[in-house]
Enzyme design. Sequence first.
Site, mmCIF file in Angstrom:
data_model
loop_
_atom_site.group_PDB
_atom_site.id
_atom_site.type_symbol
_atom_site.label_atom_id
_atom_site.label_comp_id
_atom_site.label_asym_id
_atom_site.label_seq_id
_atom_site.Cartn_x
_atom_site.Cartn_y
_atom_site.Cartn_z
ATOM 1 C CG LEU A 42 -1.792 1.215 1.480
ATOM 2 C CD1 LEU A 42 -3.167 0.787 1.976
ATOM 3 C CD2 LEU A 42 -1.159 2.165 2.493
ATOM 4 C CG ASP A 45 -0.114 10.707 3.547
ATOM 5 O OD1 ASP A 45 -1.101 10.059 3.199
ATOM 6 O OD2 ASP A 45 0.030 11.185 4.687
ATOM 7 C CE1 TYR A 104 2.258 5.777 10.658
ATOM 8 C CE2 TYR A 104 0.964 7.378 11.866
ATOM 9 C CZ TYR A 104 1.175 6.074 11.456
ATOM 10 O OH TYR A 104 0.296 5.093 11.844
ATOM 11 N NE ARG A 165 -1.739 11.764 11.630
ATOM 12 C CZ ARG A 165 -2.622 11.475 12.585
ATOM 13 N NH1 ARG A 165 -2.213 11.219 13.817
ATOM 14 N NH2 ARG A 165 -3.906 11.422 12.303
HETATM 15 C C1 FRU Z 1 -2.576 10.811 6.068
HETATM 16 C C2 FRU Z 1 -1.852 10.138 7.213
HETATM 17 C C3 FRU Z 1 -0.898 11.075 7.914
HETATM 18 C C4 FRU Z 1 0.107 10.140 8.517
HETATM 19 C C5 FRU Z 1 0.206 9.077 7.460
HETATM 20 C C6 FRU Z 1 0.464 7.687 7.984
HETATM 21 O O1 FRU Z 1 -3.029 9.922 5.120
HETATM 22 O O2 FRU Z 1 -2.779 9.583 8.131
HETATM 23 O O3 FRU Z 1 -1.490 11.936 8.849
HETATM 24 O O4 FRU Z 1 1.342 10.763 8.755
HETATM 25 O O5 FRU Z 1 -1.012 9.093 6.754
HETATM 26 O O6 FRU Z 1 0.682 6.808 6.929
#
Ligand code: FRU
Length: 492
Positions: A42, A45, A104, A165
């Site tokens: 998968l 972002d 992340y 984040r």
């Molecule tokens: C957005 C998100 C971010 C996070 C990331 C984790 O899609 O939830 O806030 O950093 O994806 O994969």
Amino acid sequence: MSKQHKYRRLEQASPEEITALTDMVNQCSWRQTFHIQPVTGLLNDPNGFSYYGGEYHLFYQWFPLGTYHGLKYWYHTKSKDLAFWHNEGIAIRPYDRFDSHGAYSGSAIEKDEKLYIMYTGNTRDKEWKRHPYQCLAVMDESGEITKRGTPLIDHVPAGYTEHLRDPKVWEDKDMYRCVIGAQRQNLTGAAVIYESPDLIEWHFRGEIKTKLDDFGYMWECPDYFELDGKGVLIFSPQGLSPEGDKYQNIFQSGYVIGKPLNRNTMEFEHGDFEELDCGFDFYAPQSMLDGKGRRLLVAWMGQAEVDYPTDSHGWAHCLTIPRELKLHNGQLIQQPVEELQKLRGESVTAECMITDEHRTLEGITGTAYEMICEFSALEAAAVGVVIRAGQSEQTVIRYDHGIQKVTFDRSASGEPSGVKYGTTRSCKLDADYIKLHLFVDTSSVELFINDGEKVFTSRIFPQPDSEGIRFFTEEGSAHLKVTKWDLAKAVD
Ligand code: FRU
């Protein structure tokens, strides 16, 4: 699924498992031609979008072993021209104390001939409580990435929850700043600012003071920049309810425009929130300023918490094509970057009048192409184009002149996805001339209307032989001019 399984590292999978997964992915008929997509697993972002060492770098959130949101890595791709991309492999492994449950999202900026990557280290304690850290990794000219052992920001500021984040860093004249997605103690979303003289030592400066005090429960992936003297804040709020044609997807992405952010008071006077995209699959966009002074944007062509037909083939999602952002009549418009013209292969052009009919045109069919259709002398009640048409499949784009609405209909596009959130998307458009600029790939459509005034980004999952293209008008005529280019494979 057990936590152990969900948070499995790549090394915990056997070579046989990875080979089987890769074979399954490679046999999937929905693999894209010119979009960045994961080799397995998968993608979500886009991260660290930047220009460094003579190349564009674009990283993304990646879970290699399944199509659920498992243990997130950063995957690295790069390009000399924004058209052809090269898969570089893993950039950040989430194997350390401060990113143990996922590296992340974050961003990147050049300093002292190195690329500074700031990202959120997601961790969970024994009680499964989340503790976010804002971390640093530095990439040198050889492409080697070294993590800094300790986080840059090791706690959540007072007044906010552990949902902190997605740092987006930029350089101002006086210092570096970053904006981070946050959730207030009262469970509303916000964006906060930190400042740093050197990208290492960071100070909390407070929240961006907007007029959106109660606008969703979390703002993910905020991005602040200035364009033509205006301040622009892009973010992805979670928790908005549908309002007419707006906010139809599970999660939204959009922007507010105003006077530049006041760096002393953190006040930001701005207009209304506008969605960036009217389609089904667009989230967590990230921008960068390139050497030519352009503000470029890439987004995740997907949504969280929605099943996709490729899941059972071992992969999910892709990134959008790179777009250039411009300000036009107080709105952000998006246009495909001009370098994408390098992907153009054979072309066909045609011109004709269309009157109350569905018309096919010689040589105009396909599954991976760019197409520009211009409808002028618009006397019809509706005009449009049907793409990826087959025996029983079709994807319909229409403009209803009377009610001034564009509609993208994927109800018969092929294998369905996210039907719970509806099968059509619409937006208002007041125009007497319609230009549809389409980038159609094996399993996606990006539609730029009237030079980016409105954009629809959506995945579709048709059969490979649904290649038909038809142009139509209803109740009257219009003049059509169309050019279609086949597009080349763009990622290796
Ligand atoms: C957005 C998100 C971010 C996070 C990331 C984790 O899609 O939830 O806030 O950093 O994806 O994969």
